[in-house]
Enzyme design. Structure first.
Site, short mmCIF file in Angstrom:
data_model
loop_
_atom_site.label_atom_id
_atom_site.label_comp_id
_atom_site.label_asym_id
_atom_site.label_seq_id
_atom_site.Cartn_x
_atom_site.Cartn_y
_atom_site.Cartn_z
CE1 TYR A 47 91.37 123.04 24.89
CE2 TYR A 47 90.75 125.10 25.91
CZ TYR A 47 91.72 124.23 25.49
OH TYR A 47 93.05 124.55 25.68
NE ARG A 66 90.41 128.80 18.44
CZ ARG A 66 91.33 129.47 19.14
NH1 ARG A 66 92.43 129.89 18.55
NH2 ARG A 66 91.15 129.71 20.43
CE LYS A 164 91.55 126.64 22.73
NZ LYS A 164 92.90 126.36 23.21
CD GLU A 197 100.63 125.59 18.79
OE1 GLU A 197 99.99 126.65 18.81
OE2 GLU A 197 100.13 124.49 18.49
C1 LIG Z 1 98.13 125.01 21.46
C2 LIG Z 1 97.73 126.43 21.55
N1 LIG Z 1 98.34 127.34 20.78
C3 LIG Z 1 98.01 128.65 20.82
C4 LIG Z 1 97.03 129.10 21.68
C5 LIG Z 1 96.66 130.55 21.68
O1 LIG Z 1 95.39 130.71 21.06
P1 LIG Z 1 94.44 131.90 21.43
O2 LIG Z 1 95.20 133.13 21.18
O3 LIG Z 1 93.30 131.76 20.50
O4 LIG Z 1 94.07 131.75 22.85
C6 LIG Z 1 96.36 128.19 22.50
C7 LIG Z 1 95.32 128.64 23.41
O5 LIG Z 1 94.79 127.91 24.20
C8 LIG Z 1 96.72 126.82 22.43
O6 LIG Z 1 96.11 125.91 23.21
#
Ligand SMILES: Cc1ncc(COP(=O)(O)O)c(C=O)c1O
Length: 299
Positions: A47, A66, A164, A197
């Protein structure tokens, strides 16, 4: 949990929305996915979460890149070119007459027989939804409290966090632990004990006027907002180190903040009960956020 009143409100908002499901647009109130879809049965899919600011679908190409990379890792063939997918996303937003909004794109392995064997599925299920959504943590404008949780980020050699996928149990459990302990967000360490993270955001710290953020080898999603923050830092001549960080680095940082499409940029003012810096949004964060908001609206 949503109470009955809130649920009614949510359903009323959604009843006027149109979503894209496998080649057609339908009301968001109608059922969209089979009970036999492998996305539902196994979290077998990918997703993207994307934001539209005014007329600008922010970094749409990066999100599609991505999405297709994540799908390739899972051996799911998205049944259209990226340019056609981009058109569907634009049409979904247009049909709902949405300006500022949050877009969710989902591709699952699809409907099929039971059993994890991917050959059990016929064709991927493709969904696009869009709705207004306030930034995550907008109820805490002064910053959030985060907990370094006991559950570790899934190791790269099990399921690379750069994909993702729909399988977010690792993050859901991390978030449960943080909330149960009275914190708003979870920070996960990787299998080696380095910071990876937050549950759905990347993380930055400021030390001695320099930004530091866990490197991709720490087992993180390569966030698009993270990339944008690194670009803004370069414009502002702020040095960025992509490196290994430990809890010690967080407790002793002048500033900590998280970045993501849903949350945008949010200061973390407390980690594990330790006040970060002066316990409020820092100067570097505020400067970067100001640039970020100009950039997303294309000004
Ligand atoms: C696990 C994780 N880390 C970091 C992010 C941040 O990514 P982005 O800046 O592309 O939204 C997300 C966003 O959903 C995420 O699910």
């Amino acid at each position: 949990m949503l109470d009955d009143e809130k649920l009614k409100e949510l359903n009323a908002q959604r009843s006027s929305l149109v979503i894209y499901v496998n080649g057609k647009f339908q009301s968001a109130s109608e059922p969209a996915v089979s009970a036999f879809d492998h996305g539902l049965l196994y979290g077998d899919g990918v997703y993207e979460a994307i934001r539209k600011y005014g007329s600008n679908i922010f970094r749409l190409d990066d999100h599609l890149d991505r999405l297709y990379e994540s799908a390739r890792t899972l051996r799911i063939n998205i049944p259209m070119k990226k340019s056609s997918f981009a058109e569907i996303i634009r049409e979904t937003v247009d049909r709902n007459k949405l300006a500022d909004s949050y877009i969710r794109v989902v591709v699952t392995r699809g409907y099929g027989k039971m059993g994890v064997d991917p050959r059990n599925c016929i064709a991927p299920t493709v969904l696009v939804m869009a709705e207004p959504r306030d930034p995550l943590f907008s109820q805490s404008p002064k910053g959030i409290k985060a907990k370094i949780v006991s559950i570790r980020r899934i190791p790269r050699w099990s399921l690379d966090p750069r994909a993702k996928t729909l399988n977010y149990l690792n993050q859901v459990l991390a978030k449960c632990e943080a909330i149960e302990s009275g914190f708003e967000e979870a920070i996960m360490l990787n299998e080696e004990g380095f910071v990876s993270e937050a549950s759905t955001e990347n993380l930055f710290i400021v030390r001695k006027d320099k930004l530091q953020t866990p490197s991709l080898s720490c087992g993180i999603l390569e966030g698009i907002t993270r990339r944008v923050v690194i670009e803004i830092a370069a414009q502002l001549k702020i040095k960025v180190d992509e490196t290994n960080l430990t809890p010690h680095d967080l407790y002793n940082a002048e500033e900590v903040f998280v970045t993501g499409t849903a949350a945008e940029l949010v200061p973390v003012v407390d980690v594990d009960g330790v006040q970060i810096g002066e316990g409020k949004a820092g100067q570097t964060f505020s400067k970067i956020r100001e640039h970020f908001l100009k950039l997303v609206y294309g000004t």
